[in-house]
Design an enzyme around this catalytic site. Structure first.
Site, PDB file in Angstrom:
ATOM      1  N   LYS A  84       0.828  -1.208   0.000  1.00 58.89           N
ATOM      2  CA  LYS A  84       0.000   0.000   0.000  1.00 58.89           C
ATOM      3  C   LYS A  84       0.861   1.256   0.000  1.00 58.89           C
ATOM      4  O   LYS A  84       0.619   2.207  -0.752  1.00 58.89           O
ATOM      5  CB  LYS A  84      -0.929   0.002   1.223  1.00 58.89           C
ATOM      6  CG  LYS A  84      -2.018  -1.058   1.173  1.00 58.89           C
ATOM      7  CD  LYS A  84      -2.817  -1.063   2.473  1.00 58.89           C
ATOM      8  CE  LYS A  84      -3.880  -2.134   2.487  1.00 58.89           C
ATOM      9  NZ  LYS A  84      -4.656  -2.145   3.758  1.00 58.89           N
ATOM     10  N   SER A  96      -0.601   0.634   6.216  1.00 55.96           N
ATOM     11  CA  SER A  96      -0.950  -0.254   7.322  1.00 55.96           C
ATOM     12  C   SER A  96      -1.965  -1.284   6.854  1.00 55.96           C
ATOM     13  O   SER A  96      -2.762  -1.011   5.943  1.00 55.96           O
ATOM     14  CB  SER A  96      -1.515   0.544   8.502  1.00 55.96           C
ATOM     15  OG  SER A  96      -1.708  -0.290   9.631  1.00 55.96           O
ATOM     16  N   ASP A  97      -1.916  -2.445   7.467  1.00 53.32           N
ATOM     17  CA  ASP A  97      -2.892  -3.487   7.147  1.00 53.32           C
ATOM     18  C   ASP A  97      -3.102  -4.330   8.396  1.00 53.32           C
ATOM     19  O   ASP A  97      -2.187  -4.499   9.211  1.00 53.32           O
ATOM     20  CB  ASP A  97      -2.397  -4.377   6.001  1.00 53.32           C
ATOM     21  CG  ASP A  97      -3.490  -5.317   5.514  1.00 53.32           C
ATOM     22  OD1 ASP A  97      -4.391  -4.841   4.798  1.00 53.32           O
ATOM     23  OD2 ASP A  97      -3.452  -6.515   5.858  1.00 53.32           O
ATOM     24  N   GLN A  98      -4.299  -4.843   8.523  1.00 51.55           N
ATOM     25  CA  GLN A  98      -4.607  -5.644   9.708  1.00 51.55           C
ATOM     26  C   GLN A  98      -5.241  -6.974   9.304  1.00 51.55           C
ATOM     27  O   GLN A  98      -6.149  -7.008   8.471  1.00 51.55           O
ATOM     28  CB  GLN A  98      -5.555  -4.897  10.644  1.00 51.55           C
ATOM     29  CG  GLN A  98      -5.799  -5.609  11.971  1.00 51.55           C
ATOM     30  CD  GLN A  98      -6.694  -4.781  12.886  1.00 51.55           C
ATOM     31  OE1 GLN A  98      -7.906  -4.738  12.691  1.00 51.55           O
ATOM     32  NE2 GLN A  98      -6.100  -4.120  13.862  1.00 51.55           N
ATOM     33  N   ALA A 147       0.059  -4.522  10.792  1.00 46.79           N
ATOM     34  CA  ALA A 147       1.359  -4.213  10.197  1.00 46.79           C
ATOM     35  C   ALA A 147       1.431  -2.732   9.851  1.00 46.79           C
ATOM     36  O   ALA A 147       0.464  -2.139   9.375  1.00 46.79           O
ATOM     37  CB  ALA A 147       1.584  -5.057   8.956  1.00 46.79           C
TER      38      ALA A 147
END
Length: 202
Positions: A58, A74-76, A111
């Site tokens: 991203k 960010s990623d979850q 993350a």
């Protein structure tokens, strides 16, 4: 570290209202850009690896369009017994998620990636901040009632800990209290400091 006499452009590579609200707490000027990234996990990929890969992807996608910027990605990914738990999208799927999670511990991998595009080769800072969440062992009627009130269908794990969802949680274990909401601010402020961004001036 690059001096900040001329602050760099800071971009959040996300259209999430939750991440935008969290980043606004830092009182730094920033822009928002939507990353065009396929968020599907790869075959055999662990949840933590998925979150890290997507956070970097991203940020990289936005940096390609805005060179010279500092970009936050960010990623979850939530996981229960090794199974990834995504955004439910609707009431039925959200209820099923909470039924599986109640009385148990779910791990959320949030993350965070900061790409500093002021270098010929962007500097990368990346981290997986893990949060362990225990959902109370509540009856279906209570879980259903909660979902109808808050409708957290765009949240992995089907509960908003920053809202009424806190009432269905029994415990949250994390080194970074904002990680569960989607953007780990303790980790982020450290990364931004490493990039030479000051939060306070004498």
């Amino acid at each position: 570290m690059i001096p900040t006499s001329h602050p760099p452009r800071l971009i959040l590579a996300s259209t999430s209202t939750y991440r935008k609200e969290l980043l606004a707490r830092l009182r730094l000027p920033f822009d928002v850009a939507a990353p065009d990234v396929d968020e599907s996990p790869l075959n055999g990929e662990t949840p933590g690896a998925t979150a890290l890969r997507l956070a970097h992807a991203k940020a990289a996608a936005v940096l390609d369009k805005h060179p010279g910027s500092i970009v936050i990605g960010s990623d979850q990914v939530a996981t229960l017994d090794g199974e990834q738990i995504g955004k439910p999208g609707n009431h039925a799927c959200a209820l099923l998620q909470l039924q599986k999670m109640r009385g148990r511990r779910t791990v959320f991998h949030t993350a965070l990636c900061v790409l500093d595009g002021r270098h010929s080769v962007p500097l990368v800072q990346i981290q997986d901040v893990q949060t362990v969440v225990a959902v109370r062992d509540l009856p279906d009627a209570e879980l259903d009632a909660y979902l109808r009130i808050e409708q957290p269908y765009d949240c992995a794990g089907s509960a908003k800990n920053e809202g009424l969802g806190i009432a269905i949680l029994e415990k949250i274990d994390s080194d970074d209290p904002t990680a569960l909401t989607g953007l780990p601010l303790i980790a982020l402020t450290g990364m931004l400091r490493n990039a030479g961004i000051a939060f306070f001036t004498a």
